[in-house]
Design an enzyme around this catalytic site. Structure first.
Site, PDB file in Angstrom:
ATOM      1  CB  SER A  68      -0.953   0.000   1.190  1.00 24.68           C
ATOM      2  OG  SER A  68      -1.994  -0.896   0.924  1.00 24.68           O
ATOM      3  CE  LYS A  71      -3.902   0.758  -1.382  1.00 24.50           C
ATOM      4  NZ  LYS A  71      -4.455   0.115  -0.200  1.00 24.50           N
ATOM      5  CE1 TYR A 195      -4.008  -1.088  -4.645  1.00 24.55           C
ATOM      6  CE2 TYR A 195      -4.893  -3.303  -4.804  1.00 24.55           C
ATOM      7  CZ  TYR A 195      -4.454  -2.257  -4.040  1.00 24.55           C
ATOM      8  OH  TYR A 195      -4.441  -2.363  -2.667  1.00 24.55           O
ATOM      9  CE1 TYR A 247      -4.794   1.035   3.993  1.00 22.91           C
ATOM     10  CE2 TYR A 247      -2.691   0.685   5.056  1.00 22.91           C
ATOM     11  CZ  TYR A 247      -3.454   0.724   3.922  1.00 22.91           C
ATOM     12  OH  TYR A 247      -2.889   0.484   2.722  1.00 22.91           O
ATOM     13  CB  VAL A 265      -0.191  -5.984   4.095  1.00 21.83           C
ATOM     14  CG1 VAL A 265      -1.532  -5.458   4.551  1.00 21.83           C
ATOM     15  CG2 VAL A 265      -0.149  -6.176   2.603  1.00 21.83           C
TER      16      VAL A 265
HETATM   17  O1  DON Z   1      -4.832  -4.838  -1.876  1.00 18.11           O
HETATM   18  C1  DON Z   1      -4.166  -5.579  -1.171  1.00 18.11           C
HETATM   19  O2  DON Z   1      -4.688  -6.445  -0.521  1.00 18.11           O
HETATM   20  C2  DON Z   1      -2.654  -5.436  -1.038  1.00 18.11           C
HETATM   21  N1  DON Z   1      -2.000  -5.749  -2.210  1.00 18.11           N
HETATM   22  C3  DON Z   1      -2.244  -4.102  -0.529  1.00 18.11           C
HETATM   23  C4  DON Z   1      -2.780  -3.910   0.801  1.00 18.11           C
HETATM   24  C5  DON Z   1      -1.991  -3.159   1.762  1.00 18.11           C
HETATM   25  O3  DON Z   1      -0.785  -3.044   1.799  1.00 18.11           O
HETATM   26  C6  DON Z   1      -2.845  -2.611   2.807  1.00 18.11           C
HETATM   27  N2  DON Z   1      -2.115  -2.433   3.987  1.00 18.11           N
HETATM   28  N3  DON Z   1      -1.956  -2.139   4.965  1.00 18.11           N
END
Ligand code: DON
Length: 321
Positions: A68, A71, A195, A247, A265
C-alpha cells in the site's frame, strides 16, 4: 543529545535491537503466501537527509514489496498525468476509519465515490486513471517515475503479484462496484493488474527513505536539484498520509507520532519529515525515513516498525505539529 553521525547510527542500531522483540506481537500477512514466508523478526530502518547523508541499521539489504505504500506514488503520478481537478472529481480526501479493503461506503454514500486514495477502492480508481493505453504502459510509467526518484531500476516480484492476482476476490469486487458507478477509467481487469503490480514493486529501506525525502521536500529532489512533481501535489500527498496513511490507526499515529507516513501489509513504512518538522533533530532540513518489519498488527501496520518510528520521532523531536 549529540548530533554526531556515529552516535546517531549507534542509537538507531540500539533501537532496532530493542524493538525487534516487538515483532512477536504481530504476524506476517498470511493472505499473500509469499509474504507469509518472511522472517517476522526482521527489522530495518534508513534515514536520508537533504544533503544525501544516510544512516541505517538492521536488515537493510532485505527486499520487500511496496504494497500500500505504492498508493502515495500512484496518487502523485495520477495528479501529474490528469491534473488535480480530474483526480479529485473521482477520489475524495476524507478518512474513513474503516479497514483498507472495505466496500461499505461505496454503497452507503452515493454516488459511490471512493473516500480517499489510500484505501483500496480509491487506489484502484487512481491506478485506472494513470496515463497509458495498457496496464503494461501504466506500470512502466510508475517504474520510470520511481527510477527518477531513487536513481535505479526497480522490478516487480512476480510471485507476490501472481499470488495476489489469483486471490484478489475482494479487490475484484471493489473494482466491479467502482466500474458500475462510473469511477473506473479502464476495464476492471486492467485496473486490477496495474494496482496489484504496483503493490508488488520491490524496494529496500533506503529506496523508501529516498521517496520520503522527495515528498518531504514538496516534490523537489534535493540531490538531483530538480522539481519532480508539483509542490501542491506533494502537500496534498502529505495531508493524505497524515489523515489516511496508516489506515484506521491514522488518528493515533498523528496524535502520538505526528509525521506524514504510509504503511503496507509487507511491513513497509514510508515517512516524510519536512524541514520544519525536523528542526531540532539530527536532520534539521528534513529527511525521508524507510522502515521494514514484516510482522503486522490486525490493522496492517508493522508492529515493530511503528514502535521504532515512534522512538526515533520522539527522541529526535520530529513532528509536524
Ligand atoms: O490490496 C491488497 O490487498 C494489497 N495488495 C495491498 C494492501 C496493503 O498493503 C494494505 N495495507 N496495509
Amino acid at each position: 543529545m549529540s548530533t554526531q553521525p556515529n552516535h546517531q547510527h549507534q542509537l538507531l542500531a540500539q533501537w532496532v535491537t530493542q524493538y525487534r522483540a516487538a515483532a512477536k506481537e504481530g504476524e506476517c500477512a498470511s493472505y499473500i503466501p509469499a509474504l507469509a514466508q518472511k522472517d517476522p523478526n526482521q527489522l530495518a530502518v534508513a534515514i536520508i537527509g537533504t544533503e544525501g547523508h544516510e544512516i541505517k541499521a538492521g536488515d537493510t539489504a532485505e527486499l520487500f514489496t511496496l504494497q500500500s505504500v505504492s498508493k502515495v506514488i500512484t496518487f502523485i503520478l495520477a495528479c501529474m498525468d490528469r491534473g488535480l481537478p480530474y483526480v479529485l472529481e473521482r477520489v475524495d480526501v476524507e478518512p474513513t476509519g474503516d479497514t483498507f479493503n472495505s466496500i461499505i461506503r461505496l454503497e452507503s454514500h452515493q454516488p459511490g465515490k471512493p473516500f480517499n486514495p489510500m484505501i483500496n477502492a480509491g487506489a484502484i480508481t487512481v491506478s485506472s486513471m494513470l496515463a497509458g493505453h495498457s496496464p503494461q504502459e501504466k506500470v512502466t510509467k510508475i517504474l520510470q517515475f520511481l527510477e527518477q526518484i531513487i536513481g535505479k531500476q526497480l522490478s516487480i516480484n512476480e510471485e507476490v503479484f501472481e499470488s495476489e492476482w489469483h486471490t484478489a476476490n475482494r479487490n475484484r469486487a471493489l473494482a466491479y462496484y467502482l466500474m458500475d458507478s462510473g469511477f473506473l477509467d479502464c476495464p476492471v481487469e486492467a485496473a486490477l493488474e496495474v494496482y496489484l503490480k504496483q503493490c508488488a514493486i520491490e524496494v529496500n529501506v533506503s529506496d523508501l527513505a529516498m521517496i520520503g525525502l522527495v515528498i518531504a521536500n514538496d516534490g523537489y529532489h534535493p540531490l538531483l536539484k530538480k522539481q519532480l512533481f508539483p509542490k501542491q501535489v506533494a502537500k496534498l500527498a502529505k495531508a493524505l498520509m497524515v489523515t489516511c496513511g496508516m489506515y484506521n490507526a491514522s488518528g493515533k499515529f498523528a496524535a502520538f507520532i505526528g509525521l506524514p507516513a504510509k504503511s503496507g501489509v509487507s511491513g513497509a513504512i514510508l515517512a516524510a519529515v519536512p524541514g520544519h518538522a525536523g528542526l531540532h533533530s539530527p536532520f534539521p532540513t528534513g529527511c525521508g525515513i524507510g522502515i521494514y518489519g514484516p510482522a503486522i498488527d490486525p490493522i496492517g501496520n508493522s508492529v515493530a516498525g511503528v514502535k521504532l518510528l515512534k522512538q526515533l520521532a520522539t527522541e529526535w523531536d520530529m513532528t509536524i505539529f
